[in-house]
Design an enzyme around this catalytic site. Structure first.
Site, PDB file in Angstrom:
ATOM      1  N   ARG A   1       2.252  12.422  20.215  1.00  0.00           N
ATOM      2  CA  ARG A   1       3.176  12.633  20.944  1.00  0.00           C
ATOM      3  C   ARG A   1       3.766  13.897  20.615  1.00  0.00           C
ATOM      4  NH1 ARG A   1       7.366  11.845  17.883  1.00  0.00           N
ATOM      5  NH2 ARG A   1       7.434  10.217  16.069  1.00  0.00           N
TER       6      ARG A   1
ATOM      7  N   LYS B   1      -1.972   3.370   9.608  1.00  0.00           N
ATOM      8  CA  LYS B   1      -1.883   4.315   8.408  1.00  0.00           C
ATOM      9  C   LYS B   1      -3.090   4.305   7.542  1.00  0.00           C
ATOM     10  CE  LYS B   1       3.082   5.574   8.093  1.00  0.00           C
ATOM     11  NZ  LYS B   1       3.470   5.021   9.677  1.00  0.00           N
TER      12      LYS B   1
ATOM     13  N   GLU C   1       0.627   3.613  -1.976  1.00  0.00           N
ATOM     14  CA  GLU C   1       0.360   5.186  -2.093  1.00  0.00           C
ATOM     15  C   GLU C   1       1.237   5.550  -3.223  1.00  0.00           C
ATOM     16  OE1 GLU C   1      -0.754   7.513   1.883  1.00  0.00           O
ATOM     17  OE2 GLU C   1       1.212   7.822   1.448  1.00  0.00           O
TER      18      GLU C   1
END
Length: 445
Positions: free
Chosen positions: A293, A116, A200
Site C-alpha cells: 500500500r 510474514k 527471527e
C-alpha cells in the site's frame, strides 16, 4: 485517467488523496463515519457518504457499506489509503469483481506478502537477504524453543499476520521466550484472527530502512530511493527521512536492487514498500516485510524524487505510463517527516480531545498534511495521527533547521500533542549526527 474516485479512508490521507484528485480533474467521493462528519476531508470531497458508526468495523472496515457507497455515487475506482482495508486481499478482489478499479497492488500480491513467513520464504527464493529465522510457523512453545536454540538468542517473536509494528516481542533467553510466545500468540489471535508465530534473529543495534517501489502498468518494477525510519516508539515510526544518512551510494544500489527483486517476485503493480533492517556495524541488511500500500511517510520520497505518488498510483491503476522517466531516477535534496500525534510527549500515550487552536507553520520547505482544523475533535476511535510535518532542503542540515523553526511555530491546543518531543529530538546530538538507530527514543527517555 480515472474520472471518479472513492477514497476509502479518513483524516490526513483521505484529504491528501482528494487533493491530487482535484488537481487531476477527478471527481472525488469521501466515505466517513458518524464521528468524522465534521472533518476537512469530508467537505473537501465532491461528494460524501456516511458509512456507519464510529466503530471502524462498522464504517471504515465495513466492505459492504463502502461498496454500496461506490455504487450509489457512480464511483469508477476505489483508493484505500493505508490501514483499514488497504491490505485486505478479499476486499481488493471484491472491488475488482464489482467492476471497479482497485488503486493498489493485485490481491495475489497482497496475499503473498501478508503472511510474514510466506513473505520471508518468497524473498529468500528471490535472492533478497533475510535474517535467520523460521521457515514455517512455530506450532507450539516447544517448537519455538527449538527454533530459538538453532537461531541463537536474542530472538524476535513475531505475529506472522501482524503489521504496523504490532504483535512483536524480544526474548533474550528461553525464560523470556516462554513468556513472549504466549503473549504474542494471544495478541495475534485477538487482533489478526491468526495466531501463527515466527521466530527471527534479533539485532540489538539496528536501523530501519525501507525502499519505495512502484510496479508500473507495463510490468516493470522501479525503486524510488530509501527512507530512514529508525526514530520509533513501541516499534512504530515517529520520524522518517530521505535519503538515509546511513546509506552510501554503493549500499543504496544494493538496497534498491533487492527491493526491485522483491517486487518482481510477486509481479507487483502500484505503490509498495520493502522494509529492511540494516546492521550498521556490518552494512548488511535483511528483509523485514513488504507493505502492499501507500505508506504514511510517502511525502519524503515525493520531494526527493520529484513525483506525486498518489498520481502515479492512479496512473498505474488506469494502465497509463508514469509521469517520470523510469531510467533517470535520482535523488535530490533532503526531506524529513515528523508525525504529529495526539499523545503525551513523554510516555506516548494517546490523549484525544477537542482542538481549540490549530495554527500550522508555513514557508519555504514546509509542507503540512493535516487531518484536522480548529473546532474538530480528535476522538479515541482511530489512530492518534493528527498531521504530518514535512520539511525539505538542499541538505539534511537545512531540512533540520527548517524542522526546528516549524515545530516552534506549530500551535495545537486541546488534545495532548508530541510536538515537545520533536523539539527535543531536533537538538539531540545522536540524531543530528545521523548515526542513530531504533533505540534512540528509549535512550532519550
Amino acid at each position: 485517467m480515472i474520472e471518479s474516485l472513492l477514497v476509502a479512508n479518513r483524516g490526513e490521507i483521505a484529504r491528501r488523496i482528494i487533493r491530487t484528485g482535484r488537481r487531476l480533474g477527478i471527481r472525488t467521493i469521501a466515505v466517513h463515519s458518524e464521528a468524522d462528519g465534521g472533518l476537512p476531508f469530508v467537505t473537501e470531497a465532491d461528494e460524501a457518504v456516511c458509512v456507519g458508526p464510529a466503530n471502524p468495523a462498522q464504517s471504515y472496515r465495513n466492505a459492504d457499506a463502502i461498496l454500496d457507497a461506490a455504487r450509489s455515487t457512480g464511483a469508477q475506482a476505489i483508493h484505500p489509503g493505508y490501514g483499514f482495508l488497504s491490505e485486505n486481499a478479499d476486499f481488493a478482489r471484491t472491488v475488482e469483481g464489482a467492476g471497479l478499479i482497485w488503486v493498489g497492488p493485485g490481491a495475489d500480491a497482497i496475499t503473498a506478502m501478508g503472511d510474514k513467513i510466506n513473505a520471508r520464504n518468497l524473498m529468500a527464493a528471490a535472492g533478497v537477504p533475510v535474517a535467520p529465522g523460521t521457515t514455517e510457523p512455530a506450532s507450539d512453545l516447544d517448537a519455538a524453543v527449538a527454533a530459538a536454540a538453532g537461531i541463537g538468542y536474542p530472538v524476535m517473536v513475531k505475529a506472522a499476520a501482524g503489521g504496523g509494528g504490532m504483535g512483536m516481542g524480544v526474548a533474550a533467553d528461553e525464560a523470556a521466550l516462554r513468556t513472549e510466545y504466549d503473549k504474542v500468540r494471544a495478541f495475534a489471535e485477538r487482533m489478526f484472527g491468526d495466531g501463527s508465530v515466527l521466530i527471527e534473529r534479533y539485532f540489538p543495534r539496528v536501523r530501519h530502512v525501507e525502499v519505495q517501489i512502484l510496479g508500473l502498468a507495463d510490468g516493470r518494477v522501479v525503486a524510488l530511493g530509501e527512507r530512514e525510519c529508525s526514530v520509533q516508539r513501541r516499534n512504530q515510526k515517529l520520524v522518517e527521512e530521505s535519503p538515509s544518512p546511513a546509506v552510501s551510494p554503493e549500499l543504496r544500489e544494493r538496497f534498491l536492487a533487492a527491493a526491485v527483486r522483491a517486487g518482481e517476485a510477486v509481479n507487483y503493480r502500484n505503490a509498495g514498500t520493502v522494509e529492511c533492517l540494516l546492521d550498521p556495524s556490518t552494512q548488511e541488511f535483511f528483509f523485514l516485510e513488504m507493505n502492499t500500500r501507500l505508506q504514511v511517510e510517502h511525502p519524503v520520497t515525493e520531494y526527493v524524487y520529484g513525483v506525486d505518488l498518489v498520481e502515479e498510483q492512479l496512473r498505474v491503476a488506469a494502465g497509463l505510463a508514469p509521469t517520470f522517466d523510469p531510467d533517470a531516477l535520482a535523488p535530490r535534496g533532503h526531506a524529513i517527516e515528523l508525525r504529529i500525534n495526539a499523545e503525551d510527549p513523554k510516555r506516548f500515550l494517546p490523549g484525544p480531545g477537542a482542538i481549540t487552536t490549530w495554527n500550522e507553520p508555513s514557508g519555504t520547505g514546509v509542507r503540512v498534511d493535516s487531518g484536522y482544523v480548529a473546532g474538530n475533535t480528535v476522538t479515541p476511535f482511530y489512530d492518534s495521527l493528527m498531521a504530518k510535518l514535512i520539511l525539505t532542503g538542499d541538505t539534511r542540515e537545512e531540512a533540520v533547521g527548517r524542522a526546528r523553526a516549524a515545530v516552534a511555530q506549530f500551535e495545537i491546543v486541546g488534545p495532548k500533542c508530541n510536538l515537545p518531543f520533536f523539539a527535543e529530538l531536533l537538538e539531540n546530538e545522536e540524531f543530528l549526527s545521523g548515526d542513530y538507530d531504533t533505540g534512540i527514543v528509549s535512550r532519550m527517555r
